[in-house]
Design a protein around this motif. Structure first.
Motif, PDB file in Angstrom:
ATOM      1  N   UNK A  14       0.840  -1.201   0.000  1.00  0.00           N
ATOM      2  CA  UNK A  14       0.000   0.000   0.000  1.00  0.00           C
ATOM      3  C   UNK A  14       0.879   1.257   0.000  1.00  0.00           C
ATOM      4  N   UNK A  15       2.017   1.200   0.688  1.00  0.00           N
ATOM      5  CA  UNK A  15       2.944   2.332   0.668  1.00  0.00           C
ATOM      6  C   UNK A  15       3.518   2.517  -0.744  1.00  0.00           C
ATOM      7  N   UNK A  16       3.882   1.435  -1.398  1.00  0.00           N
ATOM      8  CA  UNK A  16       4.417   1.510  -2.764  1.00  0.00           C
ATOM      9  C   UNK A  16       3.357   1.970  -3.761  1.00  0.00           C
ATOM     10  N   UNK A  17       2.113   1.555  -3.554  1.00  0.00           N
ATOM     11  CA  UNK A  17       1.044   1.893  -4.493  1.00  0.00           C
ATOM     12  C   UNK A  17       0.866   3.406  -4.634  1.00  0.00           C
ATOM     13  N   UNK A  29      -7.817   6.911  -7.344  1.00  0.00           N
ATOM     14  CA  UNK A  29      -7.620   5.605  -6.710  1.00  0.00           C
ATOM     15  C   UNK A  29      -6.919   5.712  -5.353  1.00  0.00           C
ATOM     16  N   UNK A  30      -6.684   6.927  -4.861  1.00  0.00           N
ATOM     17  CA  UNK A  30      -6.012   7.085  -3.578  1.00  0.00           C
ATOM     18  C   UNK A  30      -6.778   6.430  -2.436  1.00  0.00           C
ATOM     19  N   UNK A  31      -8.061   6.114  -2.629  1.00  0.00           N
ATOM     20  CA  UNK A  31      -8.793   5.408  -1.579  1.00  0.00           C
ATOM     21  C   UNK A  31      -8.267   3.978  -1.397  1.00  0.00           C
ATOM     22  N   UNK A  32      -7.425   3.514  -2.318  1.00  0.00           N
ATOM     23  CA  UNK A  32      -6.777   2.211  -2.174  1.00  0.00           C
ATOM     24  C   UNK A  32      -5.537   2.310  -1.281  1.00  0.00           C
ATOM     25  N   UNK A  33      -5.149   3.535  -0.944  1.00  0.00           N
ATOM     26  CA  UNK A  33      -3.947   3.783  -0.138  1.00  0.00           C
ATOM     27  C   UNK A  33      -4.301   4.431   1.197  1.00  0.00           C
ATOM     28  N   UNK A  34      -5.247   5.349   1.171  1.00  0.00           N
ATOM     29  CA  UNK A  34      -5.541   6.184   2.338  1.00  0.00           C
ATOM     30  C   UNK A  34      -6.971   5.989   2.843  1.00  0.00           C
ATOM     31  N   UNK A  35      -7.180   6.294   4.121  1.00  0.00           N
ATOM     32  CA  UNK A  35      -8.521   6.269   4.701  1.00  0.00           C
ATOM     33  C   UNK A  35      -9.243   7.568   4.332  1.00  0.00           C
ATOM     34  N   UNK A  36     -10.580   7.577   4.392  1.00  0.00           N
ATOM     35  CA  UNK A  36     -11.319   8.808   4.083  1.00  0.00           C
ATOM     36  C   UNK A  36     -10.953   9.973   5.000  1.00  0.00           C
ATOM     37  N   UNK A  37     -10.544   9.680   6.249  1.00  0.00           N
ATOM     38  CA  UNK A  37     -10.214  10.739   7.216  1.00  0.00           C
ATOM     39  C   UNK A  37      -8.710  11.048   7.244  1.00  0.00           C
ATOM     40  N   UNK A  38      -8.025  10.774   6.150  1.00  0.00           N
ATOM     41  CA  UNK A  38      -6.583  10.979   6.032  1.00  0.00           C
ATOM     42  C   UNK A  38      -6.137  12.353   6.525  1.00  0.00           C
ATOM     43  N   UNK A  39      -5.019  12.355   7.245  1.00  0.00           N
ATOM     44  CA  UNK A  39      -4.339  13.595   7.628  1.00  0.00           C
ATOM     45  C   UNK A  39      -2.920  13.493   7.089  1.00  0.00           C
ATOM     46  N   UNK A  40      -2.488  14.498   6.320  1.00  0.00           N
ATOM     47  CA  UNK A  40      -1.119  14.560   5.809  1.00  0.00           C
ATOM     48  C   UNK A  40      -0.458  15.789   6.418  1.00  0.00           C
ATOM     49  N   UNK A  41       0.660  15.573   7.087  1.00  0.00           N
ATOM     50  CA  UNK A  41       1.432  16.654   7.687  1.00  0.00           C
ATOM     51  C   UNK A  41       2.690  16.850   6.862  1.00  0.00           C
ATOM     52  N   UNK A  42       2.693  17.869   6.027  1.00  0.00           N
ATOM     53  CA  UNK A  42       3.870  18.199   5.219  1.00  0.00           C
ATOM     54  C   UNK A  42       4.387  19.580   5.587  1.00  0.00           C
ATOM     55  N   UNK A 114       4.187   6.878   8.661  1.00  0.00           N
ATOM     56  CA  UNK A 114       2.777   6.551   8.439  1.00  0.00           C
ATOM     57  C   UNK A 114       2.173   5.828   9.631  1.00  0.00           C
ATOM     58  N   UNK A 115       0.900   6.133   9.881  1.00  0.00           N
ATOM     59  CA  UNK A 115       0.077   5.368  10.805  1.00  0.00           C
ATOM     60  C   UNK A 115      -0.978   4.689   9.947  1.00  0.00           C
ATOM     61  N   UNK A 116      -1.056   3.373  10.073  1.00  0.00           N
ATOM     62  CA  UNK A 116      -1.963   2.588   9.235  1.00  0.00           C
ATOM     63  C   UNK A 116      -2.995   1.864  10.079  1.00  0.00           C
ATOM     64  N   UNK A 117      -4.147   1.623   9.458  1.00  0.00           N
ATOM     65  CA  UNK A 117      -5.216   0.869  10.093  1.00  0.00           C
ATOM     66  C   UNK A 117      -5.696  -0.195   9.116  1.00  0.00           C
ATOM     67  N   UNK A 118      -6.195  -1.291   9.686  1.00  0.00           N
ATOM     68  CA  UNK A 118      -6.774  -2.341   8.863  1.00  0.00           C
ATOM     69  C   UNK A 118      -8.248  -1.985   8.642  1.00  0.00           C
ATOM     70  N   UNK A 119      -8.662  -1.938   7.390  1.00  0.00           N
ATOM     71  CA  UNK A 119     -10.050  -1.654   7.044  1.00  0.00           C
ATOM     72  C   UNK A 119     -10.647  -2.896   6.378  1.00  0.00           C
ATOM     73  N   UNK A 120     -11.920  -2.829   6.064  1.00  0.00           N
ATOM     74  CA  UNK A 120     -12.552  -3.960   5.374  1.00  0.00           C
ATOM     75  C   UNK A 120     -11.978  -4.146   3.970  1.00  0.00           C
ATOM     76  N   UNK A 121     -11.315  -3.114   3.420  1.00  0.00           N
ATOM     77  CA  UNK A 121     -10.677  -3.212   2.101  1.00  0.00           C
ATOM     78  C   UNK A 121      -9.192  -3.522   2.194  1.00  0.00           C
TER      79      UNK A 121
END
Length: 153
Positions: A14-17, A29-42, A114-121
């Motif tokens: 998922x990180x490579x994708x 297709x970013x929903x295949x990588x990130x959650x809907x509530x994504x937070x990006x700190x740049x 990254x902080x990752x969570x397991x989702x149904x997808x």
């Protein structure tokens, strides 16, 4: 929760994708990588946080819109390497190195935390912190998580 080898592989993928989708311009297709509530700190790159989304829209929509705005002027290629994955409560933490080839031929190096969570997808990134690599020996050190410390005793 204990991370299996399958979990680790799925997280690496998922990180490579993200880089493959960015290079292809298929930001939808970013929903295949990130959650809907994504937070990006740049903020370390001098980028302001994305504005708070309309409560009726998922936060990932703001990230996709920003990717579309920057896409044509963005890097030619995104590469990710040196991925380290650790269990973190019900989720996982990952640290990786990103190399971007810019259109002018220059190269930039970043660290993703990254902080990752397991989702149904499958596994998804919920929070990503991006740090620039501008000085030798001043990179981001992967944290030792409390579970690792307890296991060592």
């Amino acid at each position: 929760m204990s991370l299996t080898a399958d979990d680790q592989l799925a997280i690496h993928e998922v990180i490579a994708l993200h880089g493959h989708l960015s290079d292809a311009g298929t930001y939808e297709r970013f929903d295949e990588v990130f959650t809907p509530d994504l937070v990006v700190d740049a903020t370390a790159l001098g980028l302001a946080p994305l504005p708070s989304p309309d409560p009726s829209r998922p936060r990932i929509d703001m990230y996709i819109a920003a990717a579309h705005r920057h896409g044509p002027d963005g890097p030619l290629a995104h590469h990710v390497t040196n991925v380290i994955v650790r269990e973190d409560g019900d989720g996982a933490r990952a640290w990786s190195k990103s190399i971007a080839l810019n259109q002018d031929g220059s190269v930039a190096s970043f660290t993703y935390e990254d902080q990752l969570v397991r989702t149904s997808q499958g596994w998804r990134i919920r929070h990503r912190k991006v740090s620039a690599r501008r000085e030798a020996a001043r990179g981001v050190e992967p944290l030792v998580l409390p579970e690792e410390t307890a296991d060592e005793q």
